[in-house]
Motif scaffolding. Structure first.
Motif, PDB file in Angstrom:
ATOM      1  N   PRO A 259    -122.456 -90.609 -17.451  1.00  0.00           N
ATOM      2  CA  PRO A 259    -121.303 -89.903 -18.040  1.00  0.00           C
ATOM      3  C   PRO A 259    -119.976 -90.614 -17.822  1.00  0.00           C
ATOM      4  CG  PRO A 259    -122.717 -88.379 -16.843  1.00  0.00           C
ATOM      5  CD  PRO A 259    -123.215 -89.754 -16.537  1.00  0.00           C
ATOM      6  N   ASP A 260    -119.849 -91.450 -16.787  1.00  0.00           N
ATOM      7  CA  ASP A 260    -118.592 -92.154 -16.575  1.00  0.00           C
ATOM      8  C   ASP A 260    -118.388 -93.297 -17.562  1.00  0.00           C
ATOM      9  OD1 ASP A 260    -117.980 -90.490 -14.518  1.00  0.00           O
ATOM     10  OD2 ASP A 260    -118.744 -91.822 -12.948  1.00  0.00           O
ATOM     11  N   LYS A 261    -119.478 -93.812 -18.133  1.00  0.00           N
ATOM     12  CA  LYS A 261    -119.382 -94.934 -19.071  1.00  0.00           C
ATOM     13  C   LYS A 261    -119.641 -94.523 -20.517  1.00  0.00           C
ATOM     14  CE  LYS A 261    -120.751 -98.364 -15.613  1.00  0.00           C
ATOM     15  NZ  LYS A 261    -121.674 -99.477 -15.273  1.00  0.00           N
ATOM     16  N   ASN A 262    -120.494 -93.551 -20.718  1.00  0.00           N
ATOM     17  CA  ASN A 262    -120.835 -93.091 -22.070  1.00  0.00           C
ATOM     18  C   ASN A 262    -120.056 -91.813 -22.359  1.00  0.00           C
ATOM     19  OD1 ASN A 262    -122.102 -92.297 -24.478  1.00  0.00           O
ATOM     20  ND2 ASN A 262    -124.054 -93.219 -23.840  1.00  0.00           N
ATOM     21  N   LYS A 263    -119.216 -91.851 -23.377  1.00  0.00           N
ATOM     22  CA  LYS A 263    -118.381 -90.702 -23.729  1.00  0.00           C
ATOM     23  C   LYS A 263    -119.038 -89.769 -24.738  1.00  0.00           C
ATOM     24  CE  LYS A 263    -115.319 -92.414 -21.047  1.00  0.00           C
ATOM     25  NZ  LYS A 263    -115.138 -91.829 -19.708  1.00  0.00           N
ATOM     26  N   ASP A 264    -120.321 -89.961 -25.012  1.00  0.00           N
ATOM     27  CA  ASP A 264    -121.046 -89.060 -25.910  1.00  0.00           C
ATOM     28  C   ASP A 264    -121.138 -87.678 -25.268  1.00  0.00           C
ATOM     29  OD1 ASP A 264    -122.797 -87.760 -27.595  1.00  0.00           O
ATOM     30  OD2 ASP A 264    -124.003 -89.541 -27.982  1.00  0.00           O
ATOM     31  N   PRO A 265    -120.884 -86.588 -26.029  1.00  0.00           N
ATOM     32  CA  PRO A 265    -120.976 -85.239 -25.427  1.00  0.00           C
ATOM     33  C   PRO A 265    -122.344 -84.920 -24.837  1.00  0.00           C
ATOM     34  CG  PRO A 265    -119.808 -85.149 -27.523  1.00  0.00           C
ATOM     35  CD  PRO A 265    -120.375 -86.539 -27.419  1.00  0.00           C
TER      36      PRO A 265
ATOM     37  N   ALA B 161    -124.231 -87.042 -23.305  1.00  0.00           N
ATOM     38  CA  ALA B 161    -124.595 -88.054 -22.303  1.00  0.00           C
ATOM     39  C   ALA B 161    -124.994 -87.404 -20.988  1.00  0.00           C
ATOM     40  CB  ALA B 161    -123.423 -89.015 -22.095  1.00  0.00           C
ATOM     41  N   GLU B 162    -124.304 -86.344 -20.609  1.00  0.00           N
ATOM     42  CA  GLU B 162    -124.613 -85.703 -19.328  1.00  0.00           C
ATOM     43  C   GLU B 162    -125.998 -85.067 -19.363  1.00  0.00           C
ATOM     44  OE1 GLU B 162    -122.532 -82.633 -16.121  1.00  0.00           O
ATOM     45  OE2 GLU B 162    -121.592 -83.056 -18.068  1.00  0.00           O
ATOM     46  N   ASP B 163    -126.338 -84.396 -20.493  1.00  0.00           N
ATOM     47  CA  ASP B 163    -127.671 -83.799 -20.597  1.00  0.00           C
ATOM     48  C   ASP B 163    -128.756 -84.875 -20.562  1.00  0.00           C
ATOM     49  OD1 ASP B 163    -126.309 -81.459 -20.819  1.00  0.00           O
ATOM     50  OD2 ASP B 163    -126.469 -81.333 -23.008  1.00  0.00           O
ATOM     51  N   MET B 164    -128.508 -85.960 -21.270  1.00  0.00           N
ATOM     52  CA  MET B 164    -129.499 -87.034 -21.298  1.00  0.00           C
ATOM     53  C   MET B 164    -129.628 -87.685 -19.931  1.00  0.00           C
ATOM     54  SD  MET B 164    -131.668 -88.369 -23.267  1.00  0.00           S
ATOM     55  CE  MET B 164    -132.752 -89.788 -23.312  1.00  0.00           C
ATOM     56  N   PHE B 165    -128.528 -87.826 -19.230  1.00  0.00           N
ATOM     57  CA  PHE B 165    -128.577 -88.438 -17.899  1.00  0.00           C
ATOM     58  C   PHE B 165    -129.382 -87.565 -16.937  1.00  0.00           C
ATOM     59  CE2 PHE B 165    -126.796 -89.357 -13.690  1.00  0.00           C
ATOM     60  CZ  PHE B 165    -127.008 -90.725 -13.642  1.00  0.00           C
ATOM     61  N   ILE B 166    -129.238 -86.247 -17.051  1.00  0.00           N
ATOM     62  CA  ILE B 166    -130.000 -85.336 -16.189  1.00  0.00           C
ATOM     63  C   ILE B 166    -131.498 -85.450 -16.495  1.00  0.00           C
ATOM     64  CG2 ILE B 166    -130.419 -82.900 -15.688  1.00  0.00           C
ATOM     65  CD1 ILE B 166    -127.446 -82.433 -16.080  1.00  0.00           C
ATOM     66  N   LYS B 167    -131.850 -85.532 -17.777  1.00  0.00           N
ATOM     67  CA  LYS B 167    -133.266 -85.681 -18.135  1.00  0.00           C
ATOM     68  C   LYS B 167    -133.834 -87.004 -17.614  1.00  0.00           C
ATOM     69  CE  LYS B 167    -133.099 -82.886 -22.381  1.00  0.00           C
ATOM     70  NZ  LYS B 167    -133.308 -82.888 -23.839  1.00  0.00           N
TER      71      LYS B 167
END
Length: 796
Positions: free
Chosen positions: A65-71, A73-79
């Protein structure tokens, strides 16, 4: 008819609602069944752990989430993180492959029948999706309440303690969905790292914003490491292995040295350079365990740590020499003897508490070298009333090879005479010159006892020096035996200066380390776009550049002006003024005490009409001893010059030789024999006497100078006045056996007793008037001379 229409309409609504719920349930079950960690990471089911780790790192960098500003991104990072947690653990991966199970606490075979529940546990909604009431999602657990930090607690406890152990701090808040996701991993990490000695803390953004601002944490969840007062942020996926490696990376490098057959002797023999014991750790693992690193970090100022890999091929001779059991971790501690360890411990389950106790009992060498004030304070603590006395036996020697035999003999003597009340140490005279000058000793052995934190000590030098012979050992042992029988054996006192820190790095090294840490922090902030922390630094840099370039541009476009020549007279006047200013602006002396002379003019104000509660401390001297005694007097009373009730004066016995006998005659009040004539009293030597005069209550306390003759008991300064008549006949003969500047050696202790009010007081009915009469006679004589000169002038 109306009732029938209403029931038919309600039936249609129920049917539509049932169809909608079936479609929604089917879609959710389908989505849950489609969730596959292999598909999320993009690897096959037969992928190895190395392939899974490479895929995870690539996707974590892409969707952070710190590098990818896609909304999303946080959900994908958690998965991605959840998928890696499942596939990196062989047991979880096996359960998922067999049963589709993703939670290790769920019984086997139930995930197929609870697909919707499994999907619900691995998914979260935004807090405004269903417009639920705003209740906290993450309430503080009772087990986590002991880790909650406040601003004052962080500054007063955590920051100082971070120089002994690292701290791992979690930043959370009540409305934090990601905090719920990392909570299981955080608890597992705390259970693993806290017994190893890692400090744990939790900061609530909503409760203590001041602390969060000081840490630089502006969002939750965040994980922070604190070591040596330096704050470092954790930027990887919240996995237990990553958190453990993060704590390992926080520790300084080269805490534990790798030891083999080739370098172990150099490691052990280097104790005299670093002035520290050596600790060898033997274990079967090739990498130094985190438990050993944390212990080495806590005791890095006292002990040097080395690690030996028992499974390696380069430690065979080392294991055979010390007969190490390869089935359990072993610790050997060496001091001055590099052949035989002074202490050994071996245990299968090595605990942090056992290691701390083992190292704490062996923190110092048998005879350490005093290289800093901190080491001196720990070895020779200040005497406390509720504790036993601690004596420090100090050898003042040199660092040349010629002193090695004497130093070795002192070490042997200390090993044979070790006691709880004795601490043996040595100093190099060249490195600690102020200490040796204060003890009036260049070489030899000194026995001392510390009395205050300000450096006040009582000491006694062992006569004869120290050459390491058997006679010297016997003489030192005899002195220590006398000291234990009579604590007043230490007759000399001094104020020791603060010791030089011989191990402190030079200024350029400290500056380079600070610059390296600063550059590393700037790089970390730029890498992870912490612009809120970088704005003050950037504004300072741009302001400095603007000032520099602005000054250069202004100077480039401005015309140089020629200075007007000054007249010679004005230049000469300014030079004279500057020279006078330079000579008049000299810094004051360090040991400055205002001492006034007690004469007939100042006699009334400084004694007879002295204000109640005030005391005038008067030194009796002569013309020959004036400079030496005044210098010593100012040095001894300097620490008491801050009192508003003490005044300091001196009386010249050559000018006012009748005053001291008159005072003593009034104090005796007829007890002294009348056969002593005034001439005999006037011939007595009162040089070096000190009087504490209370003019309002008409009493005084008497200090007699120290004598260094055969009778050491004459140095007592607080005996009663009745003994003065018995010792007066011997005072003149003894005064010749002492140097002038040693007469006031014990004046400091006498002043302490004066301030405590424990000195005997000698009362007088009235103060002598001979000093005042002498002043009046001088004034009368001057007046007569003035009148005679006037009459002579009129005749001429």
């Amino acid at each position: 008819m109306r009732v029938w229409r209403t029931s038919r309409q309600s039936g249609k609504c129920a049917a539509f609602l049932a169809i909608f719920m079936l479609i929604l349930s089917a879609q959710l079950v389908k989505t849950a069944s489609e969730y596959d960690p292999y598909n999320v990471l993009g690897v096959s089911r037969s992928a190895s752990q190395a392939e899974i780790k490479r895929a995870y790192k690539r996707l974590a960098r892409e969707w952070h989430p710190d590098k990818n500003k896609d909304p999303s991104a946080e959900d994908m990072f958690i998965k991605i993180s959840k998928s890696y947690e499942i596939l990196s653990n062989e047991e979880r991966r096996s359960n998922f492959d067999r049963f589709g199970q993703m939670d290790e606490n769920q019984p086997f075979g139930q995930s197929q029948h609870h697909g919707f529940r499994s999907f619900h546990n691995s998914f979260y909604f935004d807090e405004s999706f269903f417009h639920f009431p705003r209740y906290p999602l993450l309430s503080v657990d009772f087990s986590d309440s002991k880790y909650m930090l406040r601003l004052a607690q962080f500054n007063n406890e955590v920051l100082p303690d971070s120089h002994k152990r690292p701290y791992l701090i979690k930043v959370t808040s009540e409305w934090c969905f990601a905090c719920i996701h990392i909570e299981p991993v955080w608890k597992e990490t705390v259970q693993e790292l806290e017994p190893l000695g890692v400090g744990i803390g939790i900061v609530d953004l909503g409760f203590d914003r001041a602390l969060a601002k000081q840490l630089g944490a502006y969002r939750a969840p965040s994980i922070i490491g604190v070591v040596n007062g330096r704050v470092t942020f954790f930027h990887q996926a919240v996995v237990r292995e990553h958190l453990r490696q993060f704590v390992d990376d926080l520790l300084p490098q080269k805490l534990v040295m790798k030891i083999t057959d080739d370098n172990y002797m150099a490691f052990l023999e280097n104790w005299h350079v670093e002035n520290k014991p050596r600790l060898l750790l033997f274990d079967q693992v090739p990498i130094v365990p985190l438990l050993y690193k944390l212990t080495a970090f806590a005791f890095r100022d006292y002990v040097r740590f080395g690690f030996v890999d028992q499974g390696g091929t380069g430690s065979t001779r080392l294991l055979r020499q010390y007969n190490i059991n390869t089935y359990a971790p072993t610790m050997l501690l060496f001091k001055e003897d590099t052949v035989k360890p002074v202490d050994v411990i071996q245990a299968r389950g090595m605990k942090r508490q056992i290691m701390d106790e083992f190292v704490s009992n062996n923190k110092f060498l048998q005879v350490p070298r005093l290289v800093s004030q901190q080491l001196f304070d720990e070895l020779c603590p200040v005497k406390q009333f509720h504790r036993r006395r601690k004596y420090c036996v100090l050898l003042i020697t040199g660092d040349d090879p010629a002193y090695l035999p004497a130093n070795k003999a002192f070490l042997d003597f200390a090993s044979a005479n070790s006691k709880d009340v004795l601490r043996f140490a040595y100093v190099y005279q060249r490195q600690q010159q102020p200490l040796c000058q204060a003890l009036l000793q260049n070489q030899g052995v000194v026995i001392l006892e510390r009395r205050s934190q300000a450096g006040k000590v009582l000491y006694r030098s062992v006569s004869g020096g120290w050459n390491g012979s058997e006679e010297d050992k016997y003489h030192l042992h005899e002195q220590l035996e006398l000291l234990q029988k009579d604590p007043t054996y230490l007759t000399s006192d001094a104020t020791l200066p603060e010791l030089n820190n011989e191990m402190a790095p030079i200024f350029i090294i400290r500056w380079m380390n600070a610059a390296y840490d600063y550059v590393l922090q700037i790089y970390d902030d730029l890498l992870y776009s912490n612009w809120r922390e970088m704005m003050p630094i950037l504004s300072l840099i741009f302001s400095a550049l603007f000032i520099v370039f602005g000054t250069v541009i202004i100077q480039a476009f401005s015309k140089p002006q020629k200075p007007k020549p000054k007249p010679k007279e004005q230049t000469r006047t300014e030079d004279d003024a500057s020279s006078r200013a330079s000579t008049s602006s000299r810094p004051p002396k360090k040991d400055f005490v205002e001492v006034t002379e007690l004469t007939g003019i100042t006699y009334t104000s400084n004694l007879v009409k002295l204000r109640p509660g005030h005391i005038n401390v008067v030194l009796v001297l002569t013309n020959a001893s004036k400079s030496a005694l005044l210098r010593k007097f100012a040095k001894e009373v300097f620490s008491f010059s801050g009192s508003q009730t003490l005044h300091f004066s001196f009386l010249n016995a050559d000018k006012h030789r009748h005053w001291m006998p008159s005072l003593l005659r009034l104090a005796c009040d007829g007890a002294q024999s009348q056969s002593h004539s005034d001439d005999e009293e006037e011939s007595s030597n009162y040089m070096g006497y000190v009087l504490a005069l209370n003019g309002h209550k008409k009493y005084f306390c008497l200090f007699r100078p120290v004598f260094t003759g055969d009778d050491g008991s004459d140095s007592s300064s607080d005996t009663s006045f009745s003994s003065d008549s018995r010792r007066k006949s011997r005072s003149k003969s003894r005064a010749t056996s002492i140097e002038v500047h040693h007469k006031l050696d014990r004046l400091g202790l006498w002043m302490e007793r004066l301030m405590e009010g424990t000195l005997p007081r000698i009362h007088v009915p009235a103060w002598p008037t001979r000093l005042m009469m002498a002043c009046k006679l001088k004034l009368l004589h001057c007046l007569q001379m003035f009148c005679f000169c006037g009459i002579a002038g009129s005749f001429t």
